[in-house]
Design an enzyme around this catalytic site. Sequence first.
Site, short mmCIF file in Angstrom:
data_model
loop_
_atom_site.label_atom_id
_atom_site.label_comp_id
_atom_site.label_asym_id
_atom_site.label_seq_id
_atom_site.Cartn_x
_atom_site.Cartn_y
_atom_site.Cartn_z
N LYS A 131 0.83 -1.21 0.00
CA LYS A 131 0.00 0.00 0.00
C LYS A 131 0.87 1.26 0.00
CE LYS A 131 -2.85 0.77 3.65
NZ LYS A 131 -2.62 2.12 4.19
N ARG B 288 -8.55 12.02 12.59
CA ARG B 288 -7.10 11.78 12.67
C ARG B 288 -6.32 13.09 12.63
NH1 ARG B 288 -5.59 6.76 8.98
NH2 ARG B 288 -3.70 6.96 10.23
N GLN C 121 4.68 9.23 7.17
CA GLN C 121 3.78 10.17 6.49
C GLN C 121 4.23 11.60 6.73
OE1 GLN C 121 -0.19 9.09 7.74
NE2 GLN C 121 -0.11 7.14 6.67
N ASP D 199 1.67 -1.23 12.02
CA ASP D 199 0.40 -1.67 11.43
C ASP D 199 0.08 -3.14 11.75
OD1 ASP D 199 0.04 0.83 10.35
OD2 ASP D 199 0.81 0.29 8.36
N LYS E 27 -4.76 5.74 14.59
CA LYS E 27 -4.85 5.03 13.30
C LYS E 27 -6.32 5.05 12.84
CE LYS E 27 -0.53 4.15 12.89
NZ LYS E 27 0.25 4.79 11.83
N ARG F 21 -7.63 -3.36 9.19
CA ARG F 21 -6.73 -4.30 9.87
C ARG F 21 -7.41 -4.97 11.07
NH1 ARG F 21 -2.44 -3.47 6.67
NH2 ARG F 21 -1.86 -1.32 6.25
#
Length: 428
Positions: free
Chosen positions: A20, A120, A167, A313, A340, A388
């Site tokens: 991803k 977020r 990020q 993750d 997340k 997830r």
Amino acid sequence: MELKTNIHALRGEIAVPGDKSISHRAVMFGALANGTTRITNFLTGEDCLSTIDCFRKMGVVITQQGNEVIVEGKGIDGLIEPTHILNVGNSGTTTRLLLGILAACPFHACLIGDDSIAKRPMDRVTKPLKQMGAHIDGREEGRYTPLAIRGGQLQPITYHSPVASAQVKSAILLAGLHAEGTTTVIEPHQSRDHTERMLRAFGADVRVDGLSVSVTGRQTLQAIDIEVPGDISSAAFFLVAGAIVPNSEITLKHVGINPTRTGIIDVLKNMGANISIKNVRHEESEPVADITVRTSTLKATHIGGDIIPRLIDEIPIIALLATQAEGTTIITDASELKVKETDRIATVVSELRKLGADIEATEDGMIIHGKTPLYAENTVVDSYGDHRIGMMLAIAACITKGSVTLQHSEAIAVSYPTFFDHLRMLQS
Ligand code: S3P
């Protein structure tokens, strides 16, 4: 949906979909490059499709046929003002990296996402980008979406990031590509380095010195061909499944094993999992390998510190793994989980408890006592819209006696649209 429970074996070989993080970057950097970028094994999950959609809205011609994507680069200054709002869907990577790119674009753009994105924190990128000279506004002074941004001339900065976040690092480096002079990001721990590797593959000069990464502005990018490796974060679900479901042997082909992502392999090994890595090879800028895992006897471990960004993750599926390990597993230094797609400390603990796990939340992680059999009596679990969490629960169901229904299973399409097909293939 009704999940399959009490599975007797998972056996076979699968190739998990493309990574991803790398798929997002391939489209973004391809859009900023001169020439045509060809991407194979692109992840067609919803997050990466959001990235394609946003760049199309800024004038980039992108053709997608299955896992093959062709991006007609516009050059470093070639994006055009979007007429419509850019919808980032559920994707934090799209939002934050796009803000870094838009910071240097002399036009106005609006960003919006789904309910999870709206919760977020975006100030971790909007603050440094404002320091560089971008004009950004949004809810709570640019902390949350919807966001409006007008970019332009940027000043380079040296930024000490309070969080280890690829990020954040990537957003600032992408903005830095446009600033006159050298932009540097210094992290508290190393985060994934796909941006650094891929920018170099596109011909940019990126300098890394320990935890500090620098780019000089006004560089051009040259289009390349990219084959995206399989996503180790998707492979993680089957690595754990292979270790905890009885009579199992699963081989995952062509998985990315970039060292900034392989914390899950270190943890599996530390816990005693029967895992082997073969056929290691370098493809373009990223290493890949085939990984085989077999049913294993597991022992508890402690996970914290530098390893956290290398498996952030994977913590939901590691929590499930720990329920099947003898002893007490302690996860610390992982408060990033709270910001997340869901608060993953809260969602992992509440949903695994419903299946009988002995797990408690802490301020920055979890404590899991094992080994506990999982059982359910018409139990309803929920992904809460987090891909997830949904996949972790589907793997948990494999070792659960009883019946389990998963709510919001559609979230899984964000990163692994073929997840249930692969799970079915391994059962037959
Ligand atoms: C990502 C970085 C990580 C990770 C996310 C993808 C990326 O987030 O959790 O799934 O592609 O750069 P942070 O940068 O917030 O740690």
